[in-house]
Design a protein around this motif. Structure first.
Motif, PDB file in Angstrom:
ATOM      1  N   ASP A  63     -10.444   5.025  -0.656  1.00 50.97           N
ATOM      2  CA  ASP A  63     -10.441   3.588  -0.894  1.00 50.97           C
ATOM      3  C   ASP A  63     -11.452   2.919   0.039  1.00 50.97           C
ATOM      4  OD1 ASP A  63      -9.312   3.117   1.624  1.00 50.97           O
ATOM      5  OD2 ASP A  63      -7.444   2.276   0.855  1.00 50.97           O
ATOM      6  N   TYR A 103      -4.450  -4.816  -4.793  1.00 55.34           N
ATOM      7  CA  TYR A 103      -4.549  -3.838  -3.712  1.00 55.34           C
ATOM      8  C   TYR A 103      -4.899  -4.576  -2.430  1.00 55.34           C
ATOM      9  CZ  TYR A 103      -5.554   0.760  -1.649  1.00 55.34           C
ATOM     10  OH  TYR A 103      -5.526   1.897  -0.885  1.00 55.34           O
ATOM     11  N   ALA A 123      -0.246  -1.252  -3.339  1.00 54.10           N
ATOM     12  CA  ALA A 123      -0.638  -1.511  -4.724  1.00 54.10           C
ATOM     13  C   ALA A 123       0.518  -2.139  -5.490  1.00 54.10           C
ATOM     14  CB  ALA A 123      -1.065  -0.213  -5.402  1.00 54.10           C
TER      15      ALA A 123
END
Length: 272
Positions: A109, A174, A180
């Motif tokens: 991420d 997010y 999430a």
């Protein structure tokens, strides 16, 4: 549709039954992909037209560049760190206790956390898989009850995620702590095939590989289909954006029928 100026070109072939997970390191000008069932990571140097190969600890779901010196990969035996220059590897952790489940797709991420999904190992495990996050110290479940966790991407404050049998791309809020929250399904795939891997460009456009559909589909950030690229093989597994190019992985037929000559190869096409 693909036109004469954008015909996908085969750039790498090693008889992989299931080539997956293309990822690019801009600093090194180096592309990687994984051969899941052959238990291999391929490092492809486009300029030198050379390939370096690493054997993995069982079927390998994905690999990512941790930095310019290391790769992190997830295989049947766990998650490992691999030193590119020497091939030396070290065990990091293992999140799966069920021997009938393996890691599948995965990406880092924007904060460097590893996001990794799971799927059945040589079987279908409906609603028994998950999408995990690991920050280097602890793991947590982001999405539970998945069946075949696949495409993962990030744009602005959203995580985009594909659970293949749903035929949809889910959008999740997010936050900076890596939590999430489901927002909505933004894309629903129509026609032949199901969504597999994907990548997202700097404008938020989604490029989605359609397994069993001989194509890559393009959607804008509002979920509107705005393009399509026809591929010369049936099973298109994933896609990676590299500048103005798309690198696309493919797979052989998984039902025992004869496959196309180039199936299982890595292709390149112009970004469309």
């Amino acid at each position: 549709m693909a036109s004469s100026f954008n015909t996908p070109k085969l750039v790498f072939y090693a008889q992989s039954s299931l080539l997956e997970g293309p990822a690019f390191n801009k600093d090194l000008n180096l592309l990687l992909c994984v051969s899941i069932e052959q238990e291999r990571i391929f490092l492809i140097y486009p300029d030198e037209q050379t390939v370096k190969t690493f054997k993995t600890r069982g079927q390998v779901g994905f690999a990512v560049f941790e930095d310019n010196d290391h790769i992190i990969y997830a295989a049947y035996e766990g998650v490992f760190r691999l030193e590119i220059s020497t091939g030396k590897e070290s065990f990091l952790y293992h999140l799966i206790s069920d021997s009938q489940i393996r890691y599948n797709d995965g990406k880092l991420d924007p904060k460097g956390r590893l996001i990794l999904g799971t799927t059945g190992y040589k079987c279908f495990k409906e609603n028994q898989n998950a999408l995990y996050s690991h920050d280097g110290n602890t793991a947590k479940v982001l999405v539970e009850g998945t069946s075949i966790s696949n495409g993962i991407g990030f744009f602005k404050d959203y995580l985009f995620f594909i659970d293949t049998p749903t035929r949809k791309v889910g959008r999740y809020l997010y936050d900076e702590n890596g939590n999430a929250t489901f927002d909505k399904y933004i894309v629903s795939i129509e026609g032949e095939g199901v969504p597999d891997g994907m990548d997202i460009d700097s404008q938020g456009n989604l490029y989605i590989a359609i397994w069993g559909g001989s194509r890559v589909e393009k959607y804008n950030q509002d979920g509107e289909k705005i393009g399509e690229l026809t591929m010369p093989v049936l099973n298109v597994s994933s896609v990676c954006i590299v500048g103005e190019k798309l690198y696309i992985t493919t797979a052989m037929h998984d039902d025992g029928t004869p496959s196309e000559p180039m199936a299982g190869g890595l292709f390149v096409a112009n970004k469309f």
